[in-house]
Write a protein that holds these residues in place. Structure first.
Motif: not given
Length: 289
Positions: A77, A81, A130, A151-152, A184, A187-191, A246
């Motif tokens: 990932d 990114l 995204r 992501n964030d 976030s 996409t970044g909510t699973t990081a 990220d």
């Protein structure tokens, strides 16, 4: 929407020579296969050092989007990114081959990558956009730093609690003391945001999640706002505060600095196999029953 794939780029985990060495045979197999399909093949310059063939064009990452209809990223990932940010001005979509740990953004596995890629090249795929976040650091009246994140954007202190004030579209939200704050994308909510207790947001949602990291006031909870919002975070007090994007770049912050976060004008496009299902992916990666 369909893409005429005549030129394909390959990017490995270009910042890590040890990782490239370990994936050398897969990279070489991939490049040979694409060339045998009659495609124009372009390889990122660091990745090219580990592919035992010279029948392709070598270029730097920033120019790959100009030369390719499709970019294949082999790594994890983190690699996706950084490649996504680098190619955000390009129209070329990305497809990921997982050589990392979880692989939320990398769908294909190396053991069947050629079969799945042939299907994608034949037009059997799903396309997904995204969103990105654009942030700037204001010190006084000057903008001193800009970042883009897939992501964030994370604001935190390395040593102790940080005090932050948050406004959304000019409206006061809260003043909080916490280890930090995560802004976030879906996409970044699973990081990192997931580890901090934030919600998982489907990538089709147009929203930004504001997630506190270990807040001193336990009633302070994550909140999601429309993607059209402008979020301003002011550093009230902090020691060794910093902003990072990220998890791959950082910049020091001072008390009084204001960070403005909004949706970026650009998006990146991901291609998935026709059989891809977001909820299947979550179940597999997060070991849901």
């Amino acid at each position: 929407m369909s893409f005429p794939f005549s030129s394909v780029a390959i990017v490995g985990k270009y910042m890590d020579e040890n990782a490239l060495q370990q994936m050398q045979s897969d990279l070489t197999r991939l490049a040979h296969h694409l060339l045998q399909q009659g495609l124009h093949v372009c390889v990122e310059e660091n990745t090219a050092k580990f592919i035992g063939y010279d029948g392709f064009v070598v270029t730097d990452l920033d120019r790959i989007g100009e030369k390719s209809d499709l970019v294949i990223v082999m790594g994890g990932d983190g690699t996706m990114l950084s490649v996504g940010r680098a190619l955000r001005e390009s129209a070329a979509p990305l497809v990921g081959i997982n050589r990392g740990r979880l692989g939320f953004l990398t769908d294909l596995q190396t053991d069947n990558m050629l079969v799945e890629l042939d299907k994608i090249l034949a037009g059997e795929y799903q396309i997904e956009s995204r969103m990105l976040l654009q942030s700037s650091v204001m010190r006084g009246e000057s903008s001193i730093y800009h970042t883009v994140a897939l992501n964030d954007v994370v604001i935190k202190s390395a040593v102790r609690l940080i005090e932050l004030e948050v406004h959304v579209d000019g409206k006061f939200v809260s003043r909080q003391r916490a280890d930090g704050l995560i802004l976030s994308t879906p996409t970044g909510t699973t990081a990192y945001a997931l580890s901090a207790g934030g919600p998982i947001m489907h990538p089709d949602l147009d929203a930004i999640s504001i997630v506190p990291i270990s807040p001193h006031t336990l009633s302070y909870r994550p909140v999601s706002v429309p993607a059209e919002s402008t979020i301003e975070v002011t550093v009230v007090s902090a020691t060794d505060a910093q902003i990072n994007f990220d998890g791959q770049g950082q910049y020091p912050l001072l008390p009084g600095d204001r960070i403005r976060i909004a949706r970026a004008a650009q998006k990146i496009q991901l291609l998935h196999p026709q059989s891809y299902c977001y909820f299947d992916m979550l179940r597999n990666k997060l070991n849901w029953g």
